[in-house]
Design an enzyme around this catalytic site. Sequence first.
Site, PDB file in Angstrom:
ATOM      1  N   HIS A  93       0.862  -1.188   0.000  1.00  0.00           N
ATOM      2  CA  HIS A  93       0.000   0.000   0.000  1.00  0.00           C
ATOM      3  C   HIS A  93       0.893   1.231   0.000  1.00  0.00           C
ATOM      4  O   HIS A  93       1.739   1.388   0.886  1.00  0.00           O
ATOM      5  CB  HIS A  93      -0.908   0.002   1.229  1.00  0.00           C
ATOM      6  N   HIS A  95       1.335   5.689  -1.159  1.00  0.00           N
ATOM      7  CA  HIS A  95       0.693   6.972  -1.422  1.00  0.00           C
ATOM      8  C   HIS A  95       1.349   7.578  -2.659  1.00  0.00           C
ATOM      9  O   HIS A  95       1.741   8.741  -2.659  1.00  0.00           O
ATOM     10  CB  HIS A  95       0.835   7.906  -0.218  1.00  0.00           C
ATOM     11  N   TYR A 120       1.598  -4.682 -20.101  1.00  0.00           N
ATOM     12  CA  TYR A 120       2.170  -5.016 -18.800  1.00  0.00           C
ATOM     13  C   TYR A 120       1.317  -4.511 -17.645  1.00  0.00           C
ATOM     14  O   TYR A 120       1.353  -5.074 -16.551  1.00  0.00           O
ATOM     15  CB  TYR A 120       3.615  -4.516 -18.695  1.00  0.00           C
TER      16      TYR A 120
END
Length: 222
Positions: A93, A95, A120
Site C-alpha cells: 500500500h 501513497h 504489462y
Amino acid sequence: MSDARQREEICRYGRSLFERGLTPGSSGNISLRLDDGGWLVTPTNASLGFLDPARISRLDAEGQLLSGDKPTKEIPLHTALYDTRGSARAIVHLHSTHAVALTMLPEIDPRAALPPMTPYYLMRAGETALVPYYRPGDPAVAEAIRGLAGKYSSVLLANHGPVVAGDSLEAAVFATEELEETAKLYLLLRNLNPRYLSPGQVADLVNTFGLDLPSHHDHDDH
C-alpha cells in the site's frame, strides 16, 4: 524462505520504493503472509526507506501482535484483501503521486479505474477497482474491499492510494509500480484521445497469459 530473509526482503523493497519517491515520509505499508497464516507487516509511523528488520511487526493468524513494533493502522484493508483474495501472499500500500491523483478525477470508472493502456499493466496489475474515500485506518474500508469479492488484485482508495496484492512480495511491488506508471501515462494523455488496447488485443493477452480480469469473468455486473 527464512524469517530473517523475509524481513530483509520487506526492508529492501521498502527502501527501493521510498528512494524512488513512490511513497513519502512515513506513508505506505507492506505485509507478507506466512505459511502458518500469520503475517510480517511494517510498523505504524515507519518510513519504508528506513525499516529495521528486527522491528517488523509479527502477527498471528488472528492479527494479534507477537513481536516487533506496533503494526500499521491499515491492518483492516490488508486483512480484507487477504481474506477475499486467496492467492495473495503479499500486499503493498503506497501513497504514490500519480495513482492518488487518478482517484480524484471525476470520470474514473470504479470498476475499471484505468483503461487498457499497456500489456504489462494488465499482465501485472490486472484491472483496478476504485473504492470511495474513508479516513486512514477506518474499518469501513475493509468492508468496501470485501465488497469486491476478491475479483481485483489492485485497488485504489479514493484520495489515498493504491493497495495491491501479489502471489509474492516481488509480484506485489512490480504490480504497484506498473499501476503507478500507468496512472502517470493516463494523466499525461488525458483529453488527447490516445489509442488504447482494443478488446481483441486484450482478449489475446487474457488467452495467451491466462489473465484473471474482472471484465472477462462469466458474470453480468462488469
